[in-house]
Design a protein around this motif. Structure first.
Motif, PDB file in Angstrom:
ATOM      1  N   ALA A   1       0.395  -1.218   0.289  1.00 52.17           N
ATOM      2  CA  ALA A   1      -0.011   0.114   0.086  1.00 52.17           C
ATOM      3  C   ALA A   1       0.979   1.303  -0.211  1.00 52.17           C
ATOM      4  O   ALA A   1       0.613   2.217  -0.884  1.00 52.17           O
ATOM      5  N   LEU A   2       2.108   1.199   0.179  1.00 54.12           N
ATOM      6  CA  LEU A   2       2.492   2.091   0.682  1.00 54.12           C
ATOM      7  C   LEU A   2       3.641   2.824  -0.668  1.00 54.12           C
ATOM      8  O   LEU A   2       3.996   4.030  -0.603  1.00 54.12           O
ATOM      9  N   THR A   3       3.563   1.660  -1.580  1.00 52.87           N
ATOM     10  CA  THR A   3       3.676   2.026  -2.789  1.00 52.87           C
ATOM     11  C   THR A   3       3.493   2.041  -4.030  1.00 52.87           C
ATOM     12  O   THR A   3       2.985   2.501  -4.784  1.00 52.87           O
ATOM     13  N   LEU A   4       2.945   0.548  -3.683  1.00 51.89           N
ATOM     14  CA  LEU A   4       2.195   0.464  -5.615  1.00 51.89           C
ATOM     15  C   LEU A   4       0.654   0.528  -5.307  1.00 51.89           C
ATOM     16  O   LEU A   4      -0.211   0.956  -6.282  1.00 51.89           O
ATOM     17  N   GLY A   5       0.492   0.996  -4.226  1.00 48.44           N
ATOM     18  CA  GLY A   5      -0.830   1.407  -3.601  1.00 48.44           C
ATOM     19  C   GLY A   5      -0.880   2.666  -4.030  1.00 48.44           C
ATOM     20  O   GLY A   5      -2.677   2.913  -4.462  1.00 48.44           O
ATOM     21  N   ILE A   6      -0.392   3.741  -4.929  1.00 48.41           N
ATOM     22  CA  ILE A   6      -1.281   4.677  -5.369  1.00 48.41           C
ATOM     23  C   ILE A   6      -1.624   4.960  -6.479  1.00 48.41           C
ATOM     24  O   ILE A   6      -2.456   5.552  -7.554  1.00 48.41           O
TER      25      ILE A   6
END
Length: 366
Positions: free
Chosen positions: A222-227
């Motif tokens: 969620a902290l990387t690909l979540g955007i």
């Protein structure tokens, strides 16, 4: 404090550390500083002061950041030098504390951890205030009111598929049929129930399965690909799925090169802005995928699961060769015994019939 102010929010402190580290430090020092800043920011109270009971000790910080205590000392000294930290209480032990006779007198305090106050240079806060005042008032008309926004957490560099819970706080806003691009809040009117997560070690074939696999990647990172959205990820990772990659293989491909070397940061950082951050994320994912498959979808390197399967097959073949050397080569299936006609087994031999006739004659004569 001349030229220094207590950090108004944890996000402001993290932005200040990121800005100063990018301009003065190399890539590795910047990464370690951001990890340490994140640990300090999450272990503070309402007064922006670190709390040892929450784990703000050198041993815990060094373990979480993944560096030694000496490196932690260098990073904290850098923060104090750039007016990002103030030492409120110096760490001490009974041996080094005044009045304890070098540890021979027990003062009952034990080991005291250092406490720091998070601060931000005044010129950085002044620039933020000037930018807010210089904004056009027309943009505020599209923002729904009231909106409760929560600052998002800083992003970490690598993709990991073993995050058990999503740590990014939700940002809630007013639900409306209109779209507010400047509100930075999402519609909360729709409620979604629990959905089945796509297995990590299964290759998605159809478009629906690939979207489910991309949603699994977004939830696990969620902290990387979540955007990025699931559709956006599917368009970037479709060639990998066509080549037989699983979710675990995709995470491996985004973290490592085909020769096993680690990639660098996949996230360009929070200060780049949401649009620039997404653009940089897409470019890096596209580049890393291009080293595993070509533009036509032909695999340039085997996935992690395929390499593990090849290694297992090679191990069993090597074991078979060792056993053949020890026990010899078994006979081939082609060298089977000749087929026997079952009619020959039904007719007894002539010698057997002659002996039976002689025995029968002896019984009758008796």
């Amino acid at each position: 404090m001349d030229g220094r102010r207590i950090a108004p929010t944890r996000a402001a402190f993290l932005d200040a550390v990121d800005y100063l580290a990018r301009t003065t430090c190399n890539r590795q020092r910047h990464r370690n500083l951001m990890r340490l800043a994140w640990q300090l920011a999450t272990r503070t109270d309402a007064t922006m002061m670190t709390v040892p009971k929450r784990g703000a000790t050198w041993d815990v910080l060094a373990e979480e950041v993944g560096v030694s205590r000496r490196t932690i000392a260098y990073l904290l000294a850098w923060m104090r030098e750039h007016q990002l930290l103030i030492t409120v209480t110096t760490g001490s032990t009974p041996r080094t504390r005044p009045g304890s006779l070098w540890g021979h007198v027990d003062d009952g305090l034990g080991n005291l951890a250092a406490e720091y106050s998070l601060i931000v240079p005044a010129e950085l806060l002044a620039n933020d205030v000037d930018e807010l005042e210089a904004a056009e008032p027309e943009e505020e008309e599209d923002v729904p009111w009231p909106v409760d926004t929560v600052a998002e957490r800083p992003t970490f560099s690598h993709v990991s598929g073993h995050v058990e819970e999503v740590c990014t706080p939700a940002v809630w806003g007013c639900s409306s049929e209109r779209s507010f691009p400047n509100a930075s809040a999402r519609d909360s009117s729709e409620t979604t129930g629990p959905t089945r997560s796509w297995p990590r070690h299964e290759t998605p074939r159809s478009r629906r399965d690939q979207l489910a696999a991309c949603e699994r990647l977004r939830q696990g990172n969620a902290l990387t690909l979540g955007i990025l959205s699931a559709k956006d990820l599917r368009s970037l990772l479709r060639l990998l799925f066509v080549a037989g990659f699983t979710v675990a293989d995709v995470e491996h491909a985004l973290n490592r090169m085909p020769d096993g070397q680690h990639w660098g940061d996949i996230d360009p950082g929070r200060l780049a802005g949401t649009v620039e951050r997404k653009r940089g994320m897409r470019a890096r994912i596209r580049h890393r995928v291009g080293l595993w498959v070509d533009a036509d979808g032909a695999p340039l390197a085997r996935s992690a699961s395929q390499q593990a399967e090849d290694a297992e097959v090679a191990m069993w073949r090597a074991q078979e060769r060792r056993l053949s050397v020890i026990w010899g080569t078994p006979e081939s299936v082609d060298q089977a015994a000749p087929v026997v006609d079952m009619g020959e087994w039904r007719t007894p031999p002539a010698e057997y019939l002659a002996v039976r006739a002689a025995l029968r004659a002896l019984k009758e004569g008796a």
